[in-house]
Design a protein around this motif. Sequence first.
Motif, PDB file in Angstrom:
ATOM      1  N   PHE A   7       0.831  -1.194   0.000  1.00 53.68           N
ATOM      2  CA  PHE A   7       0.000   0.000   0.000  1.00 53.68           C
ATOM      3  C   PHE A   7       0.873   1.254   0.000  1.00 53.68           C
ATOM      4  CE2 PHE A   7      -2.079   3.371   2.491  1.00 53.68           C
ATOM      5  CZ  PHE A   7      -3.169   3.618   1.668  1.00 53.68           C
ATOM      6  N   ASN A   8       1.905   1.256   0.868  1.00 53.62           N
ATOM      7  CA  ASN A   8       2.785   2.421   0.953  1.00 53.62           C
ATOM      8  C   ASN A   8       3.536   2.651  -0.349  1.00 53.62           C
ATOM      9  OD1 ASN A   8       2.093   3.292   3.482  1.00 53.62           O
ATOM     10  ND2 ASN A   8       3.573   1.953   4.516  1.00 53.62           N
ATOM     11  N   ARG A   9       3.921   1.539  -0.988  1.00 49.12           N
ATOM     12  CA  ARG A   9       4.635   1.672  -2.248  1.00 49.12           C
ATOM     13  C   ARG A   9       3.717   2.241  -3.324  1.00 49.12           C
ATOM     14  NH1 ARG A   9       8.008  -3.116  -5.008  1.00 49.12           N
ATOM     15  NH2 ARG A   9       7.981  -2.156  -7.069  1.00 49.12           N
ATOM     16  N   LEU A  10       2.480   1.741  -3.352  1.00 50.36           N
ATOM     17  CA  LEU A  10       1.495   2.270  -4.304  1.00 50.36           C
ATOM     18  C   LEU A  10       1.265   3.754  -4.060  1.00 50.36           C
ATOM     19  CD1 LEU A  10      -1.231  -0.507  -4.560  1.00 50.36           C
ATOM     20  CD2 LEU A  10       0.162   0.445  -6.414  1.00 50.36           C
ATOM     21  N   ARG A  11       1.208   4.100  -2.791  1.00 49.23           N
ATOM     22  CA  ARG A  11       0.951   5.498  -2.467  1.00 49.23           C
ATOM     23  C   ARG A  11       2.126   6.381  -2.909  1.00 49.23           C
ATOM     24  NH1 ARG A  11      -1.022   7.268   3.453  1.00 49.23           N
ATOM     25  NH2 ARG A  11       1.160   6.895   3.910  1.00 49.23           N
ATOM     26  N   ALA A  14       1.791   6.779  -6.566  1.00 51.96           N
ATOM     27  CA  ALA A  14       0.684   7.684  -6.859  1.00 51.96           C
ATOM     28  C   ALA A  14       1.084   9.135  -6.606  1.00 51.96           C
ATOM     29  CB  ALA A  14      -0.538   7.317  -6.017  1.00 51.96           C
ATOM     30  N   SER A  15       1.895   9.363  -5.568  1.00 49.15           N
ATOM     31  CA  SER A  15       2.242  10.750  -5.257  1.00 49.15           C
ATOM     32  C   SER A  15       3.231  11.325  -6.269  1.00 49.15           C
ATOM     33  CB  SER A  15       2.757  10.881  -3.827  1.00 49.15           C
ATOM     34  OG  SER A  15       4.070  10.395  -3.761  1.00 49.15           O
ATOM     35  N   LEU A  16       3.921  10.438  -7.008  1.00 51.33           N
ATOM     36  CA  LEU A  16       4.760  10.921  -8.111  1.00 51.33           C
ATOM     37  C   LEU A  16       3.880  11.357  -9.271  1.00 51.33           C
ATOM     38  CD1 LEU A  16       7.642   8.282  -8.156  1.00 51.33           C
ATOM     39  CD2 LEU A  16       7.751  10.647  -7.355  1.00 51.33           C
TER      40      LEU A  16
END
Length: 225
Positions: A7-11, A14-16
């Motif tokens: 989840f943190n990696r996806l986030r 996503a923030s990039l």
Amino acid sequence: MSALAKFNRLRAIASLLYPPACTICSASVAAGEYLCAECDAKITRIVPPFCAKCSEPFAGAISSAFTCANCAHRTLHFDAAVAAYRSRGIVRRVMLDFKYGRQIHLRHPVARWLLAALDDERLRSRRFNIIIPVPLHPARERQRGFNQAALERIRYTTTQTAFDRAERMENLHGAFRLRKNADVRDLHVLLIDDVLTTGSTLSECARVLKEAGARSVHAATAARA
Ligand SMILES: [Zn+2]
Ligand SMILES: [Zn+2]
């Protein structure tokens, strides 16, 4: 990789793609923030003096004989309704976007404002047996996709804003009831709602809960008109 790590990696990815931006002015903000410092500074915190019962702020000092204009000449059935922020300007806009604009991510700033109310000394030291959100009308409940517990709204009430205080009370009477099998006898209840306007909705919920045997009913809202 654990679910959380994923989840943190996806986030992070996503923030990039969508760099975090202030929800009001689009200035860039740190990850996990929703308002920039400048917008955050424009938010009005409710500071003393205010009414202990309904949190209505007053200008100037309170004399010993003061009465709150919002509480005067009516019975409010909750023990106290607490809000830490005024529902104006940026707060109002965020609340509206959250409620009606389907901007679910805005639950984070809204939750922060609600937390500030829960940290008020009228609530902080109290023990509650149950937390009950103020129910939406079933049609709206379906729209928003979540189900409410304990209390239910049984009558559609037209939007309250056009009514004066007395009409609001009348309009709400009989709008709520305890759900079948819900038991609040002897419980200390914490009611949660988004915005306190005159307190009529919270009062009507508190009346139903107390009639059903609740020992006390306090309320916390994210903002106050
Ligand atoms: Zn901003
Ligand atoms: Zn008051």
